[in-house]
Scaffold this motif. Structure first.
Motif, short mmCIF file in Angstrom:
data_model
loop_
_atom_site.label_atom_id
_atom_site.label_comp_id
_atom_site.label_asym_id
_atom_site.label_seq_id
_atom_site.Cartn_x
_atom_site.Cartn_y
_atom_site.Cartn_z
N ARG A 138 0.85 -1.18 0.00
CA ARG A 138 0.00 0.00 0.00
C ARG A 138 0.89 1.24 0.00
NH1 ARG A 138 -3.03 -1.08 5.54
NH2 ARG A 138 -2.99 -3.15 4.58
N PRO A 139 0.34 2.39 -0.37
CA PRO A 139 1.19 3.59 -0.41
C PRO A 139 1.86 3.87 0.92
CG PRO A 139 -0.91 3.99 -1.49
CD PRO A 139 -1.02 2.64 -0.85
N LEU A 140 3.16 4.15 0.86
CA LEU A 140 3.93 4.47 2.07
C LEU A 140 3.70 5.92 2.47
CD1 LEU A 140 7.34 2.83 1.09
CD2 LEU A 140 5.73 1.97 2.80
N PRO A 141 3.80 6.22 3.75
CA PRO A 141 3.78 7.63 4.16
C PRO A 141 5.08 8.29 3.71
CG PRO A 141 4.25 6.22 6.05
CD PRO A 141 3.89 5.30 4.91
N PRO A 142 5.04 9.56 3.34
CA PRO A 142 6.28 10.24 2.93
C PRO A 142 7.33 10.21 4.03
CG PRO A 142 4.36 11.56 2.36
CD PRO A 142 3.87 10.45 3.23
N LEU A 143 8.58 9.98 3.64
CA LEU A 143 9.69 9.93 4.58
C LEU A 143 10.28 11.33 4.72
CD1 LEU A 143 11.46 8.02 6.31
CD2 LEU A 143 12.96 7.78 4.33
N PRO A 144 10.27 11.91 5.93
CA PRO A 144 10.75 13.29 6.10
C PRO A 144 12.20 13.49 5.67
CG PRO A 144 9.51 12.58 8.04
CD PRO A 144 9.71 11.36 7.18
N ALA A 145 13.01 12.42 5.69
CA ALA A 145 14.41 12.57 5.30
C ALA A 145 14.57 12.78 3.79
CB ALA A 145 15.20 11.33 5.72
N SER A 187 4.00 12.80 -4.29
CA SER A 187 5.20 12.07 -3.86
C SER A 187 5.58 11.06 -4.93
CB SER A 187 4.95 11.35 -2.53
OG SER A 187 3.92 10.38 -2.68
N ILE A 188 6.77 10.48 -4.79
CA ILE A 188 7.24 9.43 -5.70
C ILE A 188 7.95 8.36 -4.90
CG2 ILE A 188 9.46 10.56 -6.19
CD1 ILE A 188 9.13 9.58 -9.10
N LEU A 189 7.78 7.10 -5.33
CA LEU A 189 8.44 5.98 -4.66
C LEU A 189 9.91 5.94 -5.07
CD1 LEU A 189 8.01 3.50 -2.81
CD2 LEU A 189 7.60 2.15 -4.89
N VAL A 190 10.80 5.97 -4.10
CA VAL A 190 12.24 5.92 -4.35
C VAL A 190 12.74 4.52 -4.03
CG1 VAL A 190 14.50 6.82 -3.67
CG2 VAL A 190 12.53 8.36 -3.83
N ALA A 191 13.46 3.92 -4.97
CA ALA A 191 14.02 2.59 -4.79
C ALA A 191 15.54 2.66 -4.96
CB ALA A 191 13.43 1.61 -5.81
N VAL A 192 16.26 2.12 -3.98
CA VAL A 192 17.73 2.18 -3.98
C VAL A 192 18.28 0.76 -4.07
CG1 VAL A 192 19.77 2.86 -2.68
CG2 VAL A 192 17.70 4.25 -2.55
N PHE A 218 13.18 0.79 -0.14
CA PHE A 218 12.09 1.64 -0.61
C PHE A 218 11.74 2.72 0.40
CE2 PHE A 218 11.40 -2.58 -2.40
CZ PHE A 218 11.22 -2.30 -3.74
N ALA A 219 11.34 3.88 -0.13
CA ALA A 219 10.77 4.94 0.70
C ALA A 219 10.00 5.88 -0.21
CB ALA A 219 11.84 5.69 1.47
N GLN A 220 9.02 6.59 0.36
CA GLN A 220 8.22 7.55 -0.40
C GLN A 220 8.80 8.94 -0.19
OE1 GLN A 220 5.76 5.94 -1.99
NE2 GLN A 220 4.92 7.63 -3.15
N ALA A 221 9.14 9.61 -1.29
CA ALA A 221 9.71 10.96 -1.21
C ALA A 221 8.63 12.00 -1.47
CB ALA A 221 10.84 11.13 -2.22
N PRO A 222 8.36 12.90 -0.52
CA PRO A 222 7.38 13.95 -0.77
C PRO A 222 7.87 14.90 -1.85
CG PRO A 222 8.54 14.35 1.28
CD PRO A 222 8.97 12.99 0.81
N LEU A 223 6.95 15.36 -2.69
CA LEU A 223 7.29 16.32 -3.73
C LEU A 223 7.21 17.71 -3.15
CD1 LEU A 223 7.92 16.71 -6.76
CD2 LEU A 223 5.45 16.85 -7.15
N VAL A 224 8.35 18.37 -3.00
CA VAL A 224 8.39 19.67 -2.34
C VAL A 224 8.29 20.83 -3.32
CG1 VAL A 224 9.70 18.78 -0.38
CG2 VAL A 224 10.93 19.71 -2.35
#
Length: 424
Positions: A138-145, A187-192, A218-224
């Motif tokens: 399910r969609p992840l909450p945005p990661l503040p980092a 936001s966008i899903l970031v995969a490393v 994985f982490a969700q990056a907020p679009l700033v």
């Protein structure tokens, strides 16, 4: 180590053992020397230097003349690798065509941890920052980092720790459709991962296999911030869909019921022309004839303003930019009366403080009316207000600027926030 183009000294081979060397084989890629920064070349063998201290080690690739292969006790560096190569790209990931920012952050460098045996631990710093190793169901909450920014056809992602940027992956190409969905979601899903050469073509199945095996973080990056290129904002000719024909019909019926106003062929033609980015016909209209055309186009563009649950969505809604307050009031009066017939769920008139309840509700309307100064103030307020206002910060699909030259309106900073812009 299996890679024939990497030089390894006997001590390193003995200390690491075949398992860790095999992991380094698939995680390291010889691109640039980590000493001088120049290319490692196609023909020579890169030298592997390993520095170990307190159960951790770093492995890096160098020209043999710059730094011969060696095992070094102590001297670990936690930051400052100016020659490190990274690659990133944006993709649509099934299921659901999820927008994905995929990055390999380190081609010539790897982190190892000793736990009985040495193992590559490249993803550990990211999991400590809040990344997960399981593909989210399910969609992840945005990661503040994290923070993502779109500028035209480029996207960037920053990773912060204690206020400092520790990774900056910027100027990565992004297709308009992916940027649009990212804007709508906010936001966008970031995969490393360091197990893939992201700069080369790959099969999506291989990426999915790595995800299933825990090889991707994985982490969700907020679009700033988002800034579309002027060329992509232009309304372009296309075949008129059934949706648009039906929307124009509903809009015409609403105006007839509200005002007894019959839409004629001139107005319909001007509406279709404006939706294709052609402004000549609407320039010839004045008064209610012109407002009628704007209402037709607004009803059509507002079709995707809300989700299935009826709630406002990011990158949705129509923003009509009036030349002055009196014109804005006239537009709002007309749109509100016609919209009450049911073709528009809500019409908003800017004027109250953007961060007030009244101002907030107005900005989330299907059709929002205000002056350029009012929209600029709202954009600045929501952009700087933080996560609680993320929907407001991403709101607005099309800006329609009235009685303003295209050159004048496109110079305004807030205008580049919109996926589509029409000015006449």
């Amino acid at each position: 180590m299996a890679a024939p183009r990497i030089r390894i000294d006997p001590t390193t081979q003995e200390r690491l053992g075949p398992r860790a060397l095999a992991e380094l084989d698939v995680n390291l890629r010889p691109v640039d020397c980590q000493t001088c920064g120049r290319s490692l070349g196609r023909w020579g063998k890169a030298a592997l230097e390993v520095r170990a201290e307190d159960g951790f080690a770093t492995a890096s690739l160098h020209h043999q003349r710059c730094r011969p292969p060696a095992w070094v006790e102590g001297g670990l560096r936690s930051a400052g690798r100016p020659n490190l190569t990274w690659r990133a790209g944006c993709f649509r990931l099934p299921p659901g065509e999820v927008p994905l920012f995929l990055v390999n952050p380190s081609y010539e460098y790897a982190l190892l941890r000793e736990d009985r045996d040495w193992r590559v631990a490249n993803l550990e710093p990211f999991t400590l920052s809040g990344f997960g190793l399981e593909f989210p169901s399910r969609p992840l909450p945005p990661l503040p980092a994290l923070a993502a920014s779109i500028d035209g056809d480029r996207i960037g992602v920053d990773v912060r720790h204690e206020g400092a940027v520790i990774h900056a992956w910027r100027d990565v190409p992004v297709e308009y459709d992916i940027a649009r969905v990212t804007h709508r979601w906010g936001s966008i899903l970031v995969a490393v991962t360091t197990l893939m050469d992201v700069g080369r073509p790959f099969k999506i199945g291989h990426l999915m296999d790595l995800m299933a095996a825990g090889g991707v973080a994985f982490a969700q990056a907020p679009l700033v911030s988002v800034s579309y290129a002027p060329e992509t904002q232009k309304l372009k000719p296309r075949d008129h869909s059934d949706h648009q024909v039906k929307a124009f019909s509903l809009g015409a019926e609403a105006m007839q019921r509200a005002f007894g106003l019959d839409v004629d062929d001139r107005q319909v033609a001007a509406g279709f022309a404006l939706s294709d980015g052609k402004t000549m016909l609407i320039r010839h209209l004045t008064g209610r004839d012109r407002i009628a055309v704007l209402f037709l186009l607004s009803v059509y563009c507002a079709l995707w303003s809300r989700g299935k649950d009826g709630e406002p969505e990011g990158a949705g809604g129509v923003h009509l930019i009036a030349p002055d307050a009196a014109s804005g009031d006239e537009l709002a009066e007309f749109f509100s009366a016609a919209g009450e017939t049911g073709v528009l769920e809500s019409v908003g008139r800017l004027g109250a403080s953007p961060l007030s309840d009244e101002g907030s509700a107005a900005y989330l309307s299907d059709a929002v009316i205000g002056t350029a100064e009012q929209f600029a103030a709202a954009f600045s307020a929501y952009r700087d207000a933080g996560g609680d206002w993320s929907l407001h910060a991403s709101r607005g699909h099309i800006a329609i600027a009235i009685d303003a030259s295209e050159a004048d309106i496109t110079r305004a900073d807030f205008i580049r926030h919109y996926p589509k812009v029409a000015a006449f």
